[in-house]
Structures are given as structure tokens and as C-alpha cells.
Design a protein around this motif. Structure first.
Motif: not given
Length: 130
Positions: A25-31, A64-72, A95-104, A110-113
Motif C-alpha cells: 500500500r506504500g505506507v511509510a510508517d511500517q510496524p 528500516q531501509r529505503t528500498v524502491g523509494g519506500r521505507l521498509r 534481503a527479506i522485505l516486510f510490509v505491514d509487519a509481514r514478509l513481502d 542484496a548488496s545495496e539493502p
């Protein structure tokens, strides 16, 4: 007919070498992903060709890191898993990204993140079974 390739392309995620599993959903404040360890283990059990006998497993705590322009929240993972023929493939970093506290999604490059990640042993990954 032209809609099918476009729809399939949309499922590929934000960039190359990533697979997405949630509706971002692109929400910036991720749990904080409190259940990241069991989610990660369940995912890796299906992601790896052979989850038995993983060596050199290490993980960095979620940051928290910015990945693809979004904080994750990102969990960095290193491991050496067996290939389908039983031989080890060499140490991989993901690199494993989480959105809304779930594995996304998993990011294979993973060199950059994961730059500067502080890894600690992750014995639970080495103890996986089929």
C-alpha cells in the motif's frame, strides 16, 4: 489478450530479482515485524530447493531501509544451501522485505539493502527439515 502480459509483469514486484507476496500500500510508517523469525523460516523452507543441511547461516535483525523509494523493514540473510544434486552452492546473501509487519518479498541482489548489516549466527536455519 494484451492485458495478460501486462498483468503478469505487474506481479514481478518493484525491481529485478524480487518476488512480492503482499499488496504494498506504500505506507511509510511500517510496524516492526515481530514474527519475522518464524515467517522467515517458513518461507525459506519452501524457497530453498533442499532446506536440509544449510550451513553458514547468519541473519541481521530487522532495520528500516529505503528500498524502491519506500521505507521498509529489511532482514538480511546469509546462508549456504544444497542444490538439487546435493552439492553446496556457496554462500548467498538475500534481503527479506516486510510490509505491514509481514514478509513481502525476497531481493536476490542484496548488496545495496544489506550494505553494512550486522550479522549474527542463525542456527534455526541450519536445523530445518523437509
Amino acid at each position: 489478450m494484451l492485458l495478460l502480459p501486462l498483468a503478469l509483469a505487474a506481479c514481478a514486484g518493484e525491481g529485478q530479482n524480487s518476488i512480492t507476496y503482499t499488496n504494498d500500500r506504500g505506507v511509510a510508517d511500517q510496524p516492526y515485524p515481530a514474527n519475522y523469525r518464524p515467517e522467515l523460516l517458513a518461507f525459506m523452507k519452501t524457497y530453498l530447493n533442499n532446506p536440509v543441511g544449510v550451513k553458514d547461516a547468519a541473519m541481521a535483525e530487522p532495520v528500516q531501509r529505503t528500498v524502491g523509494g519506500r521505507l521498509r523493514y529489511v532482514v538480511c540473510l546469509r546462508y549456504n544451501a544444497k542444490d538439487t544434486d546435493g552439492s553446496y552452492r556457496g554462500v548467498r546473501e538475500r534481503a527479506i522485505l516486510f510490509v505491514d509487519a509481514r514478509l513481502d518479498r525476497i531481493v536476490e541482489d542484496a548488496s545495496e539493502p544489506c550494505a553494512g548489516a550486522a550479522y549474527a549466527p542463525f542456527p534455526d536455519l541450519e536445523k530445518m527439515t523437509r
